[in-house]
Design an enzyme around this catalytic site. Structure first.
Site, short mmCIF file in Angstrom:
data_model
loop_
_atom_site.label_atom_id
_atom_site.label_comp_id
_atom_site.label_asym_id
_atom_site.label_seq_id
_atom_site.Cartn_x
_atom_site.Cartn_y
_atom_site.Cartn_z
N HIS A 28 89.87 -43.25 -51.69
CA HIS A 28 88.51 -43.41 -52.22
C HIS A 28 87.62 -44.16 -51.22
O HIS A 28 86.44 -43.83 -51.07
CB HIS A 28 88.57 -44.17 -53.55
CG HIS A 28 87.23 -44.37 -54.17
ND1 HIS A 28 86.46 -43.33 -54.64
CD2 HIS A 28 86.50 -45.50 -54.40
CE1 HIS A 28 85.33 -43.79 -55.14
NE2 HIS A 28 85.32 -45.10 -54.99
N GLN B 120 89.04 -50.16 -56.85
CA GLN B 120 88.86 -51.61 -56.86
C GLN B 120 89.10 -52.15 -55.45
O GLN B 120 90.02 -52.91 -55.20
CB GLN B 120 89.82 -52.26 -57.87
CG GLN B 120 89.60 -51.81 -59.30
CD GLN B 120 90.46 -52.56 -60.28
OE1 GLN B 120 90.58 -53.76 -60.22
NE2 GLN B 120 91.09 -51.83 -61.19
N ASP C 99 112.82 -51.25 -73.87
CA ASP C 99 111.70 -52.21 -73.82
C ASP C 99 110.67 -51.86 -72.75
O ASP C 99 109.75 -52.62 -72.50
CB ASP C 99 112.23 -53.63 -73.58
CG ASP C 99 112.93 -53.78 -72.24
OD1 ASP C 99 113.13 -52.75 -71.57
OD2 ASP C 99 113.28 -54.91 -71.88
N GLY C 100 110.85 -50.69 -72.11
CA GLY C 100 109.89 -50.23 -71.12
C GLY C 100 110.23 -50.57 -69.69
O GLY C 100 109.54 -50.14 -68.77
N GLY D 63 81.42 -37.05 -66.43
CA GLY D 63 80.04 -37.20 -66.89
C GLY D 63 79.03 -37.04 -65.77
O GLY D 63 78.07 -36.27 -65.88
N THR D 64 79.24 -37.75 -64.67
CA THR D 64 78.34 -37.67 -63.53
C THR D 64 78.33 -36.26 -62.94
O THR D 64 77.27 -35.72 -62.59
CB THR D 64 78.76 -38.68 -62.45
OG1 THR D 64 78.73 -39.99 -62.99
CG2 THR D 64 77.86 -38.60 -61.24
N LYS E 109 71.98 -41.06 -57.60
CA LYS E 109 72.12 -41.43 -59.01
C LYS E 109 71.93 -42.94 -59.19
O LYS E 109 72.28 -43.73 -58.32
CB LYS E 109 73.49 -41.01 -59.54
CG LYS E 109 74.68 -41.75 -58.94
CD LYS E 109 75.99 -41.24 -59.50
CE LYS E 109 77.16 -41.97 -58.84
NZ LYS E 109 78.47 -41.45 -59.28
N ASP F 182 86.75 -38.20 -62.89
CA ASP F 182 87.43 -38.95 -63.95
C ASP F 182 86.99 -38.44 -65.32
O ASP F 182 87.60 -37.52 -65.87
CB ASP F 182 87.14 -40.44 -63.78
CG ASP F 182 88.05 -41.31 -64.65
OD1 ASP F 182 88.72 -40.76 -65.55
OD2 ASP F 182 88.10 -42.54 -64.42
N THR F 183 85.92 -38.97 -65.86
CA THR F 183 85.45 -38.48 -67.16
C THR F 183 84.50 -37.29 -67.02
O THR F 183 84.13 -36.68 -68.02
CB THR F 183 84.73 -39.60 -67.93
OG1 THR F 183 83.61 -40.06 -67.15
CG2 THR F 183 85.68 -40.76 -68.20
#
Length: 337
Positions: free
Chosen positions: A138, A105, A45-46, A236-237, A203, A233-234
């Site tokens: 971060h 966060q 069940d994890g 893009g920047t 930016k 992360d992705t």
């Protein structure tokens, strides 16, 4: 009981890094240092279950577990391992978190949003962890979220060694670039270590994950630009910043990013980008696509973490590792001419 030799235990987030740290500590100690025998597994069940097969009573324990993807599973593994060690009478529990998830966060950017980094800090302390050892938080103020000692190491000394080795014939042409105003302190640190000037890419975001406009502050014409940041992360920047720098006359663009999250289309973007190379560390276990591309190079953090663990256990200075001249002998042979 007084702690004796440090003992390492690892979750499933980055076992290869934990094994490399253990090997490095074996070199320092002149005898084999292995990971404590344990099983960290999931029920159907994890639910996560941890069982430690060795006696840890009175031991100085170090849990090596980044909270990378899947962040929630890896965080729960860390908490449950800490609880298992505390209930087994370990003398001291240090969480070695090479990549601290949820660090983005760290404040309320809008109304009715959480400060999840503080919540995670509370959970880690409540689980029985007495000290944190991490790399390139971060936001450095996250150290204040904990009511226990936090040692935040820096990747810039390692990056300085790498830059001086790989760009030794063109150091006069190097320009260190921060991809945003918020990362200037991090980029400035590397720039000072290698004696290079600093530029900034300002930016403005249209919406999360998208960049509407970029402006270069500083003269990058005919320069070899090194973009410095803590997380990719992705991508893009990062890829957009590389394009803007070339448009402003840069000769070539490389990137030095501490934590290679590299989610979604990141690998495809990096492969298709104008960047020559993306250099990351091994704080997050590399996936097969990351290992397969020639554009991404990984520098090791195990020598630094091994020394930091030994210094912590011995009660000696960890801040000595902030200096690339101190790290040089630790990485001896890796960056020799």
């Amino acid at each position: 009981m007084t702690p004796t030799e440090p003992k390492l235990i690892s979750g499933n987030a980055n076992t290869p890094l934990a094994e490399r740290v253990a090997r490095r500590m074996s070199m320092h100690r002149g005898r084999k240092v292995g990971l404590v025998d344990a099983r960290v597994e999931r029920f159907n069940d994890g639910e996560i279950f941890v069982e430690v097969f060795e006696n840890v009573r009175g031991e100085d324990m170090f849990i090596i577990q980044p909270t990378s993807n899947p962040a929630n599973d890896n965080l729960m593994e860390l908490l449950i391992i800490a609880d298992a060690l505390r209930r087994s009478s370990a003398a001291r529990i240090t969480a070695v978190i090479p990549y601290f998830g949820y660090a983005r966060q760290d404040r309320r950017s809008k109304a009715r949003t959480p400060i999840t980094a503080k919540l995670v800090a509370n959970m880690i302390v409540e689980a029985g962890v007495e000290r944190i050892l991490t790399l390139d938080l971060h936001a450095t103020q996250i150290q204040g979220f904990f009511d226990i000692p936090v040692d935040n190491l820096y990747a810039s000394p390692i990056f300085a060694l790498d830059v001086k080795h790989n760009f030794k014939n063109q150091m006069d042409e190097i320009m260190v670039v921060s991809p945003d105003v918020g990362g200037v302190a991090r980029a400035r640190d590397l720039a000072q270590r290698i004696g290079a000037p600093l530029s900034i890419v300002d930016k403005r975001r249209g919406k999360p994950g998208e960049v509407a406009e970029m402006t270069v502050i500083g003269d990058v014409k005919d320069r070899t630009c090194l973009i410095v940041d803590d997380i990719v992360d992705t991508a893009g920047t990062l890829c957009k910043a590389a394009e803007v720098l070339l448009e402003h006359g840069a000769k070539e663009v490389h990137a030095y990013i501490t934590h290679g999250v590299l989610s979604g289309p990141a690998i495809e973007r990096v492969n298709a980008s104008v960047m020559k190379h993306l250099v990351i560390t091994d704080t997050i276990e590399a996936t097969k696509p990351v290992l397969a591309t020639d554009k991404i190079r990984i520098v090791p953090t195990a020598p630094m973490f091994a020394q930091a663990i030994l210094n912590t256990s011995n009660g000696t200075s960890v801040s000595s590792l902030f200096d690339h001249e101190t790290l040089g002998p630790i990485y001896e042979g890796m960056y020799s001419s």
